[in-house]
Write a protein that holds these residues in place. Structure first.
Motif, mmCIF file in Angstrom:
data_model
loop_
_atom_site.group_PDB
_atom_site.id
_atom_site.type_symbol
_atom_site.label_atom_id
_atom_site.label_comp_id
_atom_site.label_asym_id
_atom_site.label_seq_id
_atom_site.Cartn_x
_atom_site.Cartn_y
_atom_site.Cartn_z
ATOM 1 N N GLU A 196 47.369 22.032 10.729
ATOM 2 C CA GLU A 196 47.364 22.164 9.273
ATOM 3 C C GLU A 196 47.718 23.594 8.865
ATOM 4 N N LYS A 197 47.199 24.569 9.596
ATOM 5 C CA LYS A 197 47.491 25.959 9.298
ATOM 6 C C LYS A 197 48.973 26.248 9.515
ATOM 7 N N GLN A 198 49.535 25.751 10.609
ATOM 8 C CA GLN A 198 50.959 25.966 10.881
ATOM 9 C C GLN A 198 51.824 25.278 9.828
ATOM 10 N N ASP A 199 51.396 24.105 9.378
ATOM 11 C CA ASP A 199 52.142 23.404 8.324
ATOM 12 C C ASP A 199 52.141 24.212 7.027
ATOM 13 N N LYS A 200 50.995 24.821 6.700
ATOM 14 C CA LYS A 200 50.917 25.642 5.492
ATOM 15 C C LYS A 200 51.804 26.873 5.620
ATOM 16 N N ILE A 201 51.796 27.484 6.787
ATOM 17 C CA ILE A 201 52.647 28.655 7.010
ATOM 18 C C ILE A 201 54.104 28.282 6.836
ATOM 19 N N GLU A 202 54.502 27.154 7.384
ATOM 20 C CA GLU A 202 55.891 26.698 7.254
ATOM 21 C C GLU A 202 56.225 26.394 5.796
ATOM 22 N N ASN A 223 44.559 23.795 13.522
ATOM 23 C CA ASN A 223 45.688 24.672 13.825
ATOM 24 C C ASN A 223 46.995 24.097 13.313
ATOM 25 N N PRO A 234 61.070 36.362 4.944
ATOM 26 C CA PRO A 234 59.749 36.758 5.442
ATOM 27 C C PRO A 234 59.701 38.233 5.847
ATOM 28 N N TYR A 255 54.859 27.825 3.116
ATOM 29 C CA TYR A 255 55.009 29.103 2.420
ATOM 30 C C TYR A 255 56.310 29.802 2.793
ATOM 31 N N ARG A 256 56.697 29.706 4.072
ATOM 32 C CA ARG A 256 57.961 30.302 4.502
ATOM 33 C C ARG A 256 59.123 29.656 3.766
ATOM 34 N N GLN A 257 59.066 28.338 3.653
ATOM 35 C CA GLN A 257 60.145 27.620 2.962
ATOM 36 C C GLN A 257 60.169 27.969 1.474
#
Length: 132
Positions: free
Chosen positions: A53-59, A51, A72, A61-63
């Motif tokens: 790692e997934k949140q880090d990837k989302i952040e 979870n 977004p 992509y947002r950046q």
């Protein structure tokens, strides 16, 4: 299962149920119970890691979106405005024929060929003779 949990979770019930067990049996059960707890802890740690790692990837992509000047909300609106796939419109009939009961019917040209048309085709009639 619920009854077992109630016994394990209540000290008085646990004492009552384990009164006739030997110390060795209790220690064996305790070691197995500890092993189960360790397995659940390891599984939760693994799930938390996934979870995170997934949140880090989302952040990330947002950046990346923000760096490119895309909010977004703009991306979300773009995705939501995409027309949803639904049922396609029915096809217009291309062919007209009279069935064995004398009823006039139509056929789109897709799917199984109606038996009246198929019989006529087998007899040498051209399909174009049934065009509307």
């Amino acid at each position: 299962m619920n009854e077992l949990f109630l016994i394990l979770n209540n000290l008085r019930s646990l004492r009552k149920e384990t009164r006739e067990l030997t110390l060795e049996q209790l220690q064996d059960a305790l070691s197995k119970f500890q092993q189960v707890v360790q397995e659940v802890e390891a599984e939760e740690k693994s799930l938390n890691k996934v979870n995170k790692e997934k949140q880090d990837k989302i952040e990330l992509y947002r950046q990346l979106l923000l760096d490119d000047g895309i909010t977004p909300e703009e991306l979300l609106n773009l995705v939501q405005n995409k027309a949803p796939k639904g049922k396609r419109k029915p096809l217009a009939a291309k062919y007209k024929y009279v069935d064995g009961a004398g009823v006039e019917k139509t056929w789109t040209g897709q799917g199984r060929t109606p038996s009246v048309i198929q019989d006529a085709l087998n007899a040498g009639t051209a399909l174009t003779s049934f065009l509307i």
